[in-house]
Design an enzyme around this catalytic site. Structure first.
Site, short mmCIF file in Angstrom:
data_model
loop_
_atom_site.label_atom_id
_atom_site.label_comp_id
_atom_site.label_asym_id
_atom_site.label_seq_id
_atom_site.Cartn_x
_atom_site.Cartn_y
_atom_site.Cartn_z
CG ASP A 148 28.92 27.77 45.37
OD1 ASP A 148 28.51 27.79 46.53
OD2 ASP A 148 28.16 27.79 44.36
CD GLU A 202 49.99 27.56 38.85
OE1 GLU A 202 49.78 28.80 38.90
OE2 GLU A 202 49.48 26.82 37.98
C1 GLC Z 1 26.05 26.86 47.42
C2 GLC Z 1 25.96 28.08 48.28
C3 GLC Z 1 24.55 28.57 48.25
C4 GLC Z 1 24.21 28.95 46.83
C5 GLC Z 1 24.43 27.79 45.89
C6 GLC Z 1 24.45 28.24 44.47
O1 GLC Z 1 25.29 25.81 47.91
O2 GLC Z 1 26.43 27.79 49.57
O3 GLC Z 1 24.36 29.64 49.13
O4 GLC Z 1 22.87 29.35 46.75
O5 GLC Z 1 25.69 27.18 46.11
O6 GLC Z 1 25.63 28.96 44.21
#
Ligand code: GLC
Length: 500
Positions: A148, A202
């Site tokens: 993310d 790893e």
């Molecule tokens: C990313 C995710 C989204 C989320 C954001 C915060 O963009 O895809 O859905 O709200 O990160 O984690």
């Protein structure tokens, strides 16, 4: 669950809503038994405010975990401290990127919801702790991670104000009015990504795909020298206008920008973006709803599955699911709730509605007596997997033919791609080829109007066979020279010998 899992309270457990670690192990084993890979969404940039680290961090200014997060004093000035955020940074969901914590008299930083405080990757203990969290899941057998907002993980050490964005529209949100040079792609980020990749290395056969919204030249730097992301997500098909020339130019630009050995990828939908079927059907004037032919949503899938590189398809797109309009009172997404005036633009609930499995109550997504978390599409009784399964001309069966073709054909899996100059007729034309096998010409009419193509040049005077069209009635057959395409038709031609 304020941001539905993007607010992690424990990196080593499963939220009780979804089950237990034992359930997870079973899921993984059953998936592996079916030759499926499972990658997890890793959210390292921020935790939930319920995470033990943050609970400690906010407890006092001298707590050992204090600097695991980004705490700053209020800016100098008059007025109550809570009205003086340390700088002008904004959240993606609307509002200041700082929340005041009266208990210790400082602000903490968050680029998303206030319950998602951001970790401080300049603190020497934070990255090693997160790398261990990765090992926890890799040891359990997961095949990798979708990471993310990986490009946001580091922030300016001096917490400088972000400058105005010279390209912002007059009515842009405050977030879009500033240029995010101090919160995105900050110097030092590649070192973090490399260390994450080293953890994957790893283990055998694990992968990492990074969520990154950046222009192509910056995006491809996240491949590193083959030592960063296996794939930085390429979101341009979502972001570019549905225009043959624009997309054709972008394919070339992206291919040219890839570093040696960099494996491409294309994304057509995700849980943060409005659905492709809604977008392309809306932009076409003549598309008859639920028609089996001339559906630009099929053309979009043909594009995704014939480009060079790993495709990412979002659940439901394979049956042509559309955005479901959600009234404000039923919105769940913080991006909608925090921007009431703009919830239809920025809210992400419409693309997150239950998967439409069948015509039963709640489309088979949940038990009849349960209430699904978001409303269903009005048309779910017609547009669902069960209904499409039995219809040879359905979008689902079209999608299956596409994936089967891709699986069977080396040229579509790993062949080169060559984009032809399109005439001003709205048709995107490219070929995929391997040295010793059949090659393919892909013709995608992104326009509502029929188009006549002269294929002599592309075919090099050879004949070719239609093997798949988005318009079921076309059937298969030989093509030589000119071809008339319907509006919103996509065609794949097999050219039985490599073209050069
Ligand atoms: C990313 C995710 C989204 C989320 C954001 C915060 O963009 O895809 O859905 O709200 O990160 O984690």
């Amino acid at each position: 669950m304020r941001d539905f899992g993007y607010d992690v309270a424990d990196y080593r457990d499963v939220h009780p809503l979804f089950g237990t670690l034992d359930d997870f192990d079973r899921l993984l084993a059953e998936a592996h038994a079916r030759d499926l890979k499972v990658i997890l969404d890793l959210v390292p940039n921020h935790t939930s405010d319920e995470h033990a680290w943050f609970v400690e961090s906010r407890s006092s200014r001298d707590n050992p975990k204090r600097d695991y997060y980004l705490w700053r004093d209020p800016a100098p000035g008059d007025g109550p401290p809570e009205t003086r955020p340390p700088n002008n940074w904004q959240t993606h969901f609307g509002g200041d990127a700082w929340t005041y914590d009266a208990h210790t008299g400082q602000f903490y930083m968050h680029q998303f919801h206030r319950t998602q405080p951001e970790l401080n990757y300049r603190h020497p203990e934070v990255l090693p702790a997160m790398l261990d969290n990765m090992r926890f899941w890799l040891d359990r057998g997961v095949d990798g991670f979708r990471v993310d907002v990986i490009w946001l993980m580091l922030k300016d050490e001096q917490f400088r104000d972000e400058p105005p964005n010279p390209h912002a529209a007059a009515d842009a949100r405050p977030f879009d009015r500033i240029d995010h040079i101090y919160t995105a792609g900050v110097e030092g980020i590649h070192d973090i990504v490399r260390q994450m990749r080293a953890v994957l290395d790893e283990y055998d056969e694990r992968m990492m795909v990074g969520e990154i919204y950046l222009p192509v030249e910056q995006l491809v730097t996240y491949y590193g020298d083959g030592d960063e992301c296996h794939m930085p997500f390429n979101f341009q098909l979502i972001l570019l206008p549905w225009d043959a020339r624009v997309i054709g130019d972008y394919i070339r630009r992206y291919e040219a920008a890839l570093p040696p050995g960099g494996w491409p990828n294309w994304v057509l939908g995700n849980h943060d973006q409005h659905r492709i079927a809604t977008r392309v059907r809306k932009e076409t004037e003549f598309f008859p709803k639920n028609s089996a032919s001339g559906d630009p949503a099929r053309v979009a899938q043909m594009l995704l599955l014939t480009l060079r590189g790993t495709p990412t398809c979002y659940y439901g797109d394979e049956i042509g699911m559309e955005d479901v309009p959600i009234p404000f009172e039923q919105c769940m997404d913080p991006a909608a709730l925090q921007q009431p005036g703009l919830f239809e633009v920025w809210g992400r609930d419409p693309e997150r509605t239950p998967m439409q499995w069948d015509a039963s109550p709640h489309a088979g997504f949940t038990a009849p007596e349960a209430t699904p978390w978001l409303p269903l599409a009005d048309d779910y009784r017609q547009r669902n997997v069960a209904a499409q399964d039995g219809d040879p001309d359905s979008m689902l069966n079209f999608f299956r033919r596409l994936t089967a073709l891709r699986r069977a054909e080396p040229a579509l899996q790993r062949g080169i791609i060559e984009v032809f100059d399109v005439a001003a007729n709205g048709v995107l034309v490219y070929r995929r080829a391997v040295p010793d096998g059949d090659s393919f010409l892909v013709l995608l009419n992104l326009d509502d109007r029929p188009a006549t193509l002269d294929l002599q040049l592309a075919l090099d005077n050879r004949a070719a066979n239609v093997i798949l069209s988005t318009v079921a009635s076309r059937g298969e057959g030989l093509v030589a020279g000119a071809l008339v395409m319907a509006g919103n038709e996509g065609i794949i031609l097999r050219v039985s010998k490599a073209l050069d």
